[in-house]
Design an enzyme around this catalytic site. Structure first.
Site, PDB file in Angstrom:
ATOM      1  N   ASN A 168     -12.917  -3.243   2.330  1.00 33.11           N
ATOM      2  CA  ASN A 168     -13.960  -2.225   2.396  1.00 33.11           C
ATOM      3  C   ASN A 168     -14.875  -2.382   1.191  1.00 33.11           C
ATOM      4  O   ASN A 168     -14.410  -2.451   0.056  1.00 33.11           O
ATOM      5  CB  ASN A 168     -13.325  -0.826   2.388  1.00 33.11           C
ATOM      6  N   ASP A 210       0.848  -1.193   0.000  1.00 36.27           N
ATOM      7  CA  ASP A 210       0.000   0.000   0.000  1.00 36.27           C
ATOM      8  C   ASP A 210       0.883   1.243   0.000  1.00 36.27           C
ATOM      9  O   ASP A 210       1.914   1.301   0.676  1.00 36.27           O
ATOM     10  CB  ASP A 210      -0.912  -0.005   1.229  1.00 36.27           C
ATOM     11  N   HIS A 263     -10.241  -5.240  -3.456  1.00 38.44           N
ATOM     12  CA  HIS A 263      -8.916  -5.475  -2.883  1.00 38.44           C
ATOM     13  C   HIS A 263      -9.061  -5.888  -1.433  1.00 38.44           C
ATOM     14  O   HIS A 263      -9.964  -5.440  -0.736  1.00 38.44           O
ATOM     15  CB  HIS A 263      -8.018  -4.241  -2.994  1.00 38.44           C
ATOM     16  N   HIS A 282      -6.980  -5.773   2.083  1.00 34.49           N
ATOM     17  CA  HIS A 282      -5.847  -5.235   2.826  1.00 34.49           C
ATOM     18  C   HIS A 282      -5.309  -6.349   3.727  1.00 34.49           C
ATOM     19  O   HIS A 282      -6.090  -7.018   4.416  1.00 34.49           O
ATOM     20  CB  HIS A 282      -6.277  -4.079   3.730  1.00 34.49           C
ATOM     21  N   GLU A 317     -12.405   3.372  -1.344  1.00 34.67           N
ATOM     22  CA  GLU A 317     -11.978   4.487  -2.203  1.00 34.67           C
ATOM     23  C   GLU A 317     -11.615   4.047  -3.612  1.00 34.67           C
ATOM     24  O   GLU A 317     -11.808   4.809  -4.553  1.00 34.67           O
ATOM     25  CB  GLU A 317     -10.790   5.220  -1.564  1.00 34.67           C
ATOM     26  N   VAL A 318     -11.039   2.876  -3.739  1.00 32.42           N
ATOM     27  CA  VAL A 318     -10.623   2.409  -5.063  1.00 32.42           C
ATOM     28  C   VAL A 318     -11.637   1.359  -5.544  1.00 32.42           C
ATOM     29  O   VAL A 318     -11.834   0.333  -4.875  1.00 32.42           O
ATOM     30  CB  VAL A 318      -9.203   1.814  -5.037  1.00 32.42           C
TER      31      VAL A 318
HETATM   32  P1  AMP Z   1      -9.872   1.403   0.274  1.00 31.34           P
HETATM   33  O1  AMP Z   1     -10.210   2.607   1.117  1.00 31.34           O
HETATM   34  O2  AMP Z   1     -10.205   0.112   0.952  1.00 31.34           O
HETATM   35  O3  AMP Z   1     -10.466   1.518  -1.109  1.00 31.34           O
HETATM   36  O4  AMP Z   1      -8.302   1.389   0.151  1.00 31.34           O
HETATM   37  C1  AMP Z   1      -7.579   1.916  -0.918  1.00 31.34           C
HETATM   38  C2  AMP Z   1      -6.117   1.799  -0.586  1.00 31.34           C
HETATM   39  O5  AMP Z   1      -5.378   1.948  -1.765  1.00 31.34           O
HETATM   40  C3  AMP Z   1      -5.612   2.851   0.402  1.00 31.34           C
HETATM   41  O6  AMP Z   1      -5.048   2.195   1.542  1.00 31.34           O
HETATM   42  C4  AMP Z   1      -4.563   3.612  -0.411  1.00 31.34           C
HETATM   43  O7  AMP Z   1      -3.460   4.029   0.368  1.00 31.34           O
HETATM   44  C5  AMP Z   1      -4.168   2.575  -1.456  1.00 31.34           C
HETATM   45  N1  AMP Z   1      -3.634   3.116  -2.693  1.00 31.34           N
HETATM   46  C6  AMP Z   1      -4.162   4.087  -3.470  1.00 31.34           C
HETATM   47  N2  AMP Z   1      -3.407   4.290  -4.566  1.00 31.34           N
HETATM   48  C7  AMP Z   1      -2.370   3.408  -4.487  1.00 31.34           C
HETATM   49  C8  AMP Z   1      -1.249   3.115  -5.317  1.00 31.34           C
HETATM   50  N3  AMP Z   1      -1.017   3.774  -6.459  1.00 31.34           N
HETATM   51  N4  AMP Z   1      -0.393   2.140  -4.920  1.00 31.34           N
HETATM   52  C9  AMP Z   1      -0.606   1.467  -3.769  1.00 31.34           C
HETATM   53  N5  AMP Z   1      -1.659   1.692  -2.945  1.00 31.34           N
HETATM   54  C10 AMP Z   1      -2.527   2.659  -3.299  1.00 31.34           C
END
Ligand code: AMP
Length: 126
Positions: free
Chosen positions: A97, A39, A110, A112, A105-106
């Site tokens: 999440n 991350d 995924h 964690h 957010e993404v």
């Molecule tokens: P979520 O809130 O569960 O969607 O988590 C998204 C995660 O993606 C967060 O912990 C971010 O720090 C991580 N993240 C976003 N962009 C990148 C990236 N380019 N490389 C690695 N991790 C990322």
């Protein structure tokens, strides 16, 4: 900003770009079902993300629409990565999440993988 987790899948999301090699990542492991990488903003001494290779928006999407081989392959990859990182003995935490309430957010499913320290209570109680 949090996303709904319900799609449609956005092929321009950051993890799709990582899968296509358009932006870099610190890779930990890759096979036909999964890619694992560190991350970018770690919240524990070990904070790795494991993502499926297929275009799934969230856990809801993955669990409902992925094939059995993808689900099995992905799940085994998560366990394999935890072992590779040396976390089996002391333990680790998995978190996924899904949607706005969880703060996803993404919009690419995924997991964690946190470890390397005592991780404290399961949820923040604010
Ligand atoms: P979520 O809130 O569960 O969607 O988590 C998204 C995660 O993606 C967060 O912990 C971010 O720090 C991580 N993240 C976003 N962009 C990148 C990236 N380019 N490389 C690695 N991790 C990322």
């Amino acid at each position: 900003m949090a996303v709904s987790g319900r799609g449609p899948y956005d092929p321009q999301n950051v993890f799709a770009k990582i899968l296509r090699g358009e932006i870099p990542c610190r890779k930990v492991y890759e096979n036909e079902y999964a890619l694992a990488f560190h991350d970018i903003a770690p919240q524990a001494p070990v904070h790795v993300l494991v993502i499926p290779k297929g275009p799934y928006v969230s856990f809801a999407d993955f669990s409902q629409t992925a094939g059995d081989a993808e689900i099995a392959g992905f799940t085994r990859a998560v366990g394999h990565v935890a072992g590779l990182l040396g976390l089996d003995e002391d333990g680790y935490r998995l978190l996924a999440n899904m949607g706005v309430a969880a703060g996803q957010e993404v919009p690419h499913f995924h997991v964690h993988l946190f470890g390397g320290a005592a991780l404290g209570p399961m949820l923040h109680r604010g």
